[in-house]
Design a protein around this motif. Structure first.
Motif, PDB file in Angstrom:
ATOM      1  N   UNK A 132       4.096 -42.049 109.439  1.00  0.00           N
ATOM      2  CA  UNK A 132       2.936 -42.014 108.549  1.00  0.00           C
ATOM      3  C   UNK A 132       3.305 -42.496 107.140  1.00  0.00           C
ATOM      4  N   UNK A 133       4.481 -42.081 106.679  1.00  0.00           N
ATOM      5  CA  UNK A 133       4.946 -42.535 105.361  1.00  0.00           C
ATOM      6  C   UNK A 133       5.124 -44.047 105.353  1.00  0.00           C
ATOM      7  N   UNK A 134       5.729 -44.560 106.393  1.00  0.00           N
ATOM      8  CA  UNK A 134       5.970 -45.991 106.477  1.00  0.00           C
ATOM      9  C   UNK A 134       4.675 -46.775 106.632  1.00  0.00           C
ATOM     10  N   UNK A 135       3.704 -46.202 107.332  1.00  0.00           N
ATOM     11  CA  UNK A 135       2.396 -46.847 107.470  1.00  0.00           C
ATOM     12  C   UNK A 135       1.809 -47.153 106.101  1.00  0.00           C
ATOM     13  N   UNK A 136       1.873 -46.187 105.198  1.00  0.00           N
ATOM     14  CA  UNK A 136       1.308 -46.379 103.855  1.00  0.00           C
ATOM     15  C   UNK A 136       2.164 -47.332 103.015  1.00  0.00           C
ATOM     16  N   UNK A 137       3.472 -47.313 103.229  1.00  0.00           N
ATOM     17  CA  UNK A 137       4.334 -48.262 102.523  1.00  0.00           C
ATOM     18  C   UNK A 137       4.022 -49.696 102.955  1.00  0.00           C
ATOM     19  N   UNK A 138       3.815 -49.892 104.258  1.00  0.00           N
ATOM     20  CA  UNK A 138       3.487 -51.233 104.765  1.00  0.00           C
ATOM     21  C   UNK A 138       2.144 -51.692 104.214  1.00  0.00           C
ATOM     22  N   UNK A 139       1.172 -50.781 104.232  1.00  0.00           N
ATOM     23  CA  UNK A 139      -0.159 -51.114 103.730  1.00  0.00           C
ATOM     24  C   UNK A 139      -0.122 -51.464 102.246  1.00  0.00           C
ATOM     25  N   UNK A 140       0.690 -50.738 101.487  1.00  0.00           N
ATOM     26  CA  UNK A 140       0.815 -51.000 100.057  1.00  0.00           C
ATOM     27  C   UNK A 140       1.438 -52.363  99.805  1.00  0.00           C
ATOM     28  N   UNK A 141       2.399 -52.732 100.639  1.00  0.00           N
ATOM     29  CA  UNK A 141       3.099 -54.008 100.468  1.00  0.00           C
ATOM     30  C   UNK A 141       2.283 -55.175 101.012  1.00  0.00           C
ATOM     31  N   UNK A 142       1.554 -54.930 102.108  1.00  0.00           N
ATOM     32  CA  UNK A 142       0.768 -55.986 102.761  1.00  0.00           C
ATOM     33  C   UNK A 142      -0.681 -55.529 102.944  1.00  0.00           C
ATOM     34  N   UNK A 143      -1.478 -55.555 101.868  1.00  0.00           N
ATOM     35  CA  UNK A 143      -2.867 -55.081 101.965  1.00  0.00           C
ATOM     36  C   UNK A 143      -3.726 -55.939 102.888  1.00  0.00           C
TER      37      UNK A 143
END
Length: 207
Positions: A132-143
């Motif tokens: 879940x943490x990584x999901x948000x990191x990916x989304x933040x980096x690749x909107x």
């Protein structure tokens, strides 16, 4: 300042960890843990009357080690570099911040999880939180990547990362294969960016 009880508990947990790394699950016993912690068998039983209690404490200790190491690695880093730190850390490619050497201990915990619901829940919680943490990191980096697809990528990362280290720890494959595994993550992200249609599956990290 830690009290005597927490200090002794920590010593016993470290003793169990050392035995697992050195000898594996087959020889794990109260006697071997007591020897590894340099305490009496009775003291181990006093602090951890049930074997699952000790293994759960060990699982928490391992999780905390990762949190601290990753927090240190991410300190002061923002933007796309944060995601690179995440990926590189878990494949032990992050300069100056080594991944903990605990694969045999996690191997043992996963074996025990097959017959223990509390251990299974603990490990599932650890990996789900990472996902879940990584999901948000990916989304933040690749909107440009939909959130559901970010969850899929994080799930793929966790399974590839875990699978790689289990192949190394259990089957003796070369640790250098981490470069193959790490490159695959970049290729997966590139493929999702090339085809950004949202996934219909919203349950990557649901049980």
């Amino acid at each position: 300042m830690p009290n005597e009880k927490s200090t002794k508990s920590a010593e016993i947990i470290e003793g169990a960890f050392a035995v697992l790394l050195r000898e594996g699950l087959a020889t794990l016993s109260y006697d071997r843990i007591a020897s590894g912690a340099n305490v009496s068998r009775q003291l181990v039983r006093y602090y951890f009357p049930e074997p699952d209690d000790l293994m759960l404490a060990l699982a928490d200790r391992l999780a905390e080690t990762y949190r601290e190491a990753l927090t240190n690695g991410l300190a002061g880093i923002s933007g796309p570099d944060r995601l690179k730190v995440f990926f590189d850390f878990y494949f032990d490619l992050l300069e100056g911040q080594a991944k903990p050497r605990d694969d045999q201990a996690y191997d043992a915990l996963f074996s025990l999880a097959a017959g223990s619901a509390p251990i299974r829940d603990n490990l599932r919680g650890q990996y789900s939180l990472l996902g879940l943490t990584l999901t948000h990191e990916i989304r933040s980096c690749y909107p440009d990547i939909p959130m559901a697809s970010c969850a899929e990528i994080s799930y793929l990362f966790v399974t590839i990362m875990y699978g790689h280290w289990k192949m190394v720890a259990t089957l003796g494959l070369s640790e250098d294969h981490k470069h193959i595994a790490r490159r695959s993550i970049d290729r997966i992200i590139a493929s999702y960016r090339a085809l950004p249609e949202p996934s219909n599956d919203q349950s990557a990290w649901k049980t």
